[in-house]
Design a protein around this motif. Structure first.
Motif, mmCIF file in Angstrom:
data_model
loop_
_atom_site.group_PDB
_atom_site.id
_atom_site.type_symbol
_atom_site.label_atom_id
_atom_site.label_comp_id
_atom_site.label_asym_id
_atom_site.label_seq_id
_atom_site.Cartn_x
_atom_site.Cartn_y
_atom_site.Cartn_z
ATOM 1 N N GLY A 24 0.837 -1.080 0.053
ATOM 2 C CA GLY A 24 0.303 0.283 -0.117
ATOM 3 C C GLY A 24 0.807 0.884 0.160
ATOM 4 O O GLY A 24 0.888 2.434 -0.714
ATOM 5 N N LYS A 25 1.701 1.251 0.383
ATOM 6 C CA LYS A 25 2.817 2.265 0.357
ATOM 7 C C LYS A 25 3.319 2.566 -0.578
ATOM 8 O O LYS A 25 3.321 4.081 -0.785
ATOM 9 C CB LYS A 25 4.070 2.195 1.895
ATOM 10 C CG LYS A 25 3.809 2.440 3.706
ATOM 11 C CD LYS A 25 2.767 3.716 3.417
ATOM 12 C CE LYS A 25 2.155 3.527 5.066
ATOM 13 N NZ LYS A 25 2.327 5.050 6.179
ATOM 14 N N TYR A 26 3.611 1.196 -1.322
ATOM 15 C CA TYR A 26 4.757 1.875 -2.774
ATOM 16 C C TYR A 26 3.656 2.007 -3.623
ATOM 17 O O TYR A 26 4.495 3.518 -4.242
ATOM 18 C CB TYR A 26 5.107 0.169 -2.774
ATOM 19 C CG TYR A 26 6.377 -0.497 -2.848
ATOM 20 C CD1 TYR A 26 7.421 0.310 -1.925
ATOM 21 C CD2 TYR A 26 6.459 -1.286 -1.557
ATOM 22 C CE1 TYR A 26 8.808 -0.505 -1.942
ATOM 23 C CE2 TYR A 26 7.100 -2.509 -1.294
ATOM 24 C CZ TYR A 26 8.330 -1.839 -1.412
ATOM 25 O OH TYR A 26 9.478 -2.096 -1.012
ATOM 26 N N GLU A 27 2.769 1.761 -3.869
ATOM 27 C CA GLU A 27 1.495 2.516 -4.611
ATOM 28 C C GLU A 27 1.304 3.585 -4.446
ATOM 29 O O GLU A 27 1.399 4.478 -5.139
ATOM 30 C CB GLU A 27 0.032 1.779 -4.128
ATOM 31 C CG GLU A 27 -0.002 0.707 -4.887
ATOM 32 C CD GLU A 27 0.002 0.532 -6.384
ATOM 33 O OE1 GLU A 27 -0.649 -0.189 -6.762
ATOM 34 O OE2 GLU A 27 0.953 0.486 -7.328
ATOM 35 N N SER A 28 1.121 3.909 -3.590
ATOM 36 C CA SER A 28 0.953 5.740 -2.762
ATOM 37 C C SER A 28 2.244 6.232 -2.833
ATOM 38 O O SER A 28 1.991 7.439 -3.328
ATOM 39 C CB SER A 28 0.477 5.670 -1.246
ATOM 40 O OG SER A 28 -0.685 4.713 -0.649
ATOM 41 N N ALA A 29 3.392 6.348 -2.479
ATOM 42 C CA ALA A 29 4.242 6.854 -3.032
ATOM 43 C C ALA A 29 4.687 6.729 -4.557
ATOM 44 O O ALA A 29 5.243 7.950 -5.185
ATOM 45 C CB ALA A 29 5.672 5.946 -2.859
ATOM 46 N N ILE A 30 4.206 6.031 -5.094
ATOM 47 C CA ILE A 30 3.967 5.991 -6.948
ATOM 48 C C ILE A 30 3.258 6.695 -7.489
ATOM 49 O O ILE A 30 4.202 7.976 -8.476
ATOM 50 C CB ILE A 30 3.838 4.750 -7.830
ATOM 51 C CG1 ILE A 30 4.957 3.359 -7.097
ATOM 52 C CG2 ILE A 30 3.661 4.900 -8.915
ATOM 53 C CD1 ILE A 30 5.148 2.392 -7.537
ATOM 54 N N ALA A 31 2.231 7.119 -6.521
ATOM 55 C CA ALA A 31 1.683 7.708 -6.813
ATOM 56 C C ALA A 31 1.340 9.713 -6.697
ATOM 57 O O ALA A 31 0.818 10.825 -7.707
ATOM 58 C CB ALA A 31 -0.256 7.173 -6.542
ATOM 59 N N VAL A 32 2.056 9.640 -5.419
ATOM 60 C CA VAL A 32 2.210 10.671 -4.946
ATOM 61 C C VAL A 32 3.274 11.682 -5.823
ATOM 62 O O VAL A 32 3.575 12.955 -5.914
ATOM 63 C CB VAL A 32 2.122 10.575 -3.410
ATOM 64 C CG1 VAL A 32 2.584 12.678 -2.975
ATOM 65 C CG2 VAL A 32 1.069 10.648 -2.866
ATOM 66 N N GLY A 77 4.378 10.832 -8.468
ATOM 67 C CA GLY A 77 3.857 11.545 -9.563
ATOM 68 C C GLY A 77 3.185 13.141 -9.825
ATOM 69 O O GLY A 77 3.225 13.339 -10.928
ATOM 70 N N GLU A 78 2.303 12.956 -8.571
ATOM 71 C CA GLU A 78 0.939 13.757 -8.744
ATOM 72 C C GLU A 78 1.845 15.689 -8.682
ATOM 73 O O GLU A 78 1.495 15.983 -8.650
ATOM 74 C CB GLU A 78 0.475 13.760 -7.469
ATOM 75 C CG GLU A 78 -1.101 13.036 -8.056
ATOM 76 C CD GLU A 78 -1.721 12.257 -7.210
ATOM 77 O OE1 GLU A 78 -1.615 13.010 -5.683
ATOM 78 O OE2 GLU A 78 -2.285 11.490 -6.402
ATOM 79 N N ASN A 79 2.560 14.982 -8.086
ATOM 80 C CA ASN A 79 4.369 16.489 -7.375
ATOM 81 C C ASN A 79 5.260 16.230 -8.318
ATOM 82 O O ASN A 79 5.543 17.219 -8.527
ATOM 83 C CB ASN A 79 4.189 15.660 -6.053
ATOM 84 C CG ASN A 79 3.951 16.271 -5.108
ATOM 85 O OD1 ASN A 79 2.218 17.070 -5.430
ATOM 86 N ND2 ASN A 79 3.280 15.285 -3.680
ATOM 87 N N GLY A 80 4.957 15.637 -9.389
ATOM 88 C CA GLY A 80 6.263 15.721 -10.221
ATOM 89 C C GLY A 80 7.603 15.458 -10.198
ATOM 90 O O GLY A 80 8.285 15.954 -11.173
ATOM 91 N N PHE A 81 7.893 14.400 -9.361
ATOM 92 C CA PHE A 81 8.584 13.845 -9.160
ATOM 93 C C PHE A 81 8.693 12.907 -9.931
ATOM 94 O O PHE A 81 9.000 11.638 -9.526
ATOM 95 C CB PHE A 81 8.877 13.714 -7.626
ATOM 96 C CG PHE A 81 8.817 14.497 -6.815
ATOM 97 C CD1 PHE A 81 10.532 15.293 -6.306
ATOM 98 C CD2 PHE A 81 8.312 15.286 -6.432
ATOM 99 C CE1 PHE A 81 10.709 16.676 -5.568
ATOM 100 C CE2 PHE A 81 8.496 16.956 -5.575
ATOM 101 C CZ PHE A 81 9.976 17.095 -5.474
ATOM 102 N N ILE A 82 9.367 13.442 -11.165
ATOM 103 C CA ILE A 82 9.147 12.067 -12.460
ATOM 104 C C ILE A 82 10.682 10.761 -11.834
ATOM 105 O O ILE A 82 9.559 9.471 -11.875
ATOM 106 C CB ILE A 82 9.512 12.271 -13.921
ATOM 107 C CG1 ILE A 82 9.358 11.379 -14.552
ATOM 108 C CG2 ILE A 82 11.163 13.151 -13.942
ATOM 109 C CD1 ILE A 82 9.263 12.093 -16.230
ATOM 110 N N HIS A 83 11.563 11.102 -11.707
ATOM 111 C CA HIS A 83 13.222 10.475 -11.160
ATOM 112 C C HIS A 83 12.729 9.568 -10.325
ATOM 113 O O HIS A 83 13.058 8.526 -10.233
ATOM 114 C CB HIS A 83 13.944 11.685 -10.636
ATOM 115 C CG HIS A 83 14.398 11.863 -10.035
ATOM 116 N ND1 HIS A 83 12.797 13.133 -9.410
ATOM 117 C CD2 HIS A 83 15.169 13.121 -8.593
ATOM 118 C CE1 HIS A 83 13.177 13.738 -8.736
ATOM 119 N NE2 HIS A 83 14.921 13.506 -8.337
#
Length: 268
Positions: free
Chosen positions: A202-210, A212-218
């Motif tokens: 759940g934390k991994y999925e949230s980290a990926i989503a957030v 992306g939302e905040n523009g930290f593509i790397h």
């Protein structure tokens, strides 16, 4: 008309641009431009300070079977560190170790990354204030410590990671847009290390989503790669899905060398 101050601000801008995930080709072009101006205006102090960033950006951009990581046997960086030490330029030294640690971590060289953290921390003991960079330093320190904990089964690394996680929690309270995804990924890695797999996913999925939302593509790319590793450890075929997303994101960032490195080192 203060050229020296202008070039100092340019240095800070270049470091921030790298840490915030600016497209690497754009960043390289700007580094080249500023580098020429620094030489033209005889601002060699500033010119030398951006050299570690230049090398890391080039290593990530250009496909190479064996990138010359700046924390390894890179002769130019050794000379840079010697000169910075002679001038007691502790900020330049810490910047070099900081970006070198990030580069080493991205390429999976965890022992090298942990060595650079140790060297940076030794220098920081002589400074009035350590580097923080909006929690970024604690983020990568924590990731490296957890990677070493998993690799060595030595509890000291997990304890170090716990301290980094606590520091990052404080940064996330005051800078959510910059730090929320970092905190989520570090929490995911910690929970995975502790065997709390349901919470970890759940934390991994949230980290990926957030991210992306905040523009930290790397860092979204890193989060996907770590999620792929998580699934490999648990024998789950979904790993390939996350490695594929990670590869795409690294390419969008401009990190061709890292994308190639990921493909060549897939664990299946």
């Amino acid at each position: 008309g203060n050229i020296e101050n202008a070039m100092h601000i340019a240095c800070i801008h270049q470091v921030d641009s790298f840490l915030l995930g600016r497209h690497l080709a754009e960043l390289k072009a700007e580094l080249d431009s500023f580098g020429k101006l620094m030489v033209e205006y005889k601002q060699m102090f500033a010119r030398n300070r951006i050299r570690p960033i230049e090398l890391v950006v080039s290593n990530l951009l250009i496909s190479n079977d064996c990138p010359s990581l700046i924390g390894g046997q890179n002769i130019e960086i050794k000379r840079f560190l010697e000169q910075a030490t002679e001038k007691n330029d502790t900020i330049a030294i810490c910047h070099a170790y900081m970006v070198g640690c990030i580069e080493a971590y991205i390429f999976g060289e965890y022992e090298l990354a942990s060595s650079m953290i140790g060297k940076r921390q030794e220098v920081e003991k002589t400074m009035l204030r350590r580097l923080i960079y909006y929690g970024m330093v604690d983020f990568y320190d924590g990731l490296v410590f957890l990677a070493m904990a998993r690799k060595t089964n030595d509890i000291k690394w997990a304890l170090k990671a716990g301290k980094a996680l606590s520091k990052l929690e404080s940064f996330a309270q005051n800078g959510k847009a910059n730090c929320e995804h970092k905190l989520l990924l570090l929490q995911a890695e910690m929970k995975s290390f502790l065997g709390e797999n349901d919470d970890a996913f759940g934390k991994y999925e949230s980290a990926i989503a957030v991210a992306g939302e905040n523009g930290f593509i790397h860092e979204q790319a890193i989060a996907n790669e770590r999620t792929g590793d998580f699934f490999v450890r648990n024998g789950d075929s979904r790993a390939s899905q996350y490695y594929g997303k990670s590869n795409t994101l690294y390419l969008q960032w401009g990190a061709q060398c890292k994308a190639d490195h990921l493909c060549k080192n897939l664990p299946f």
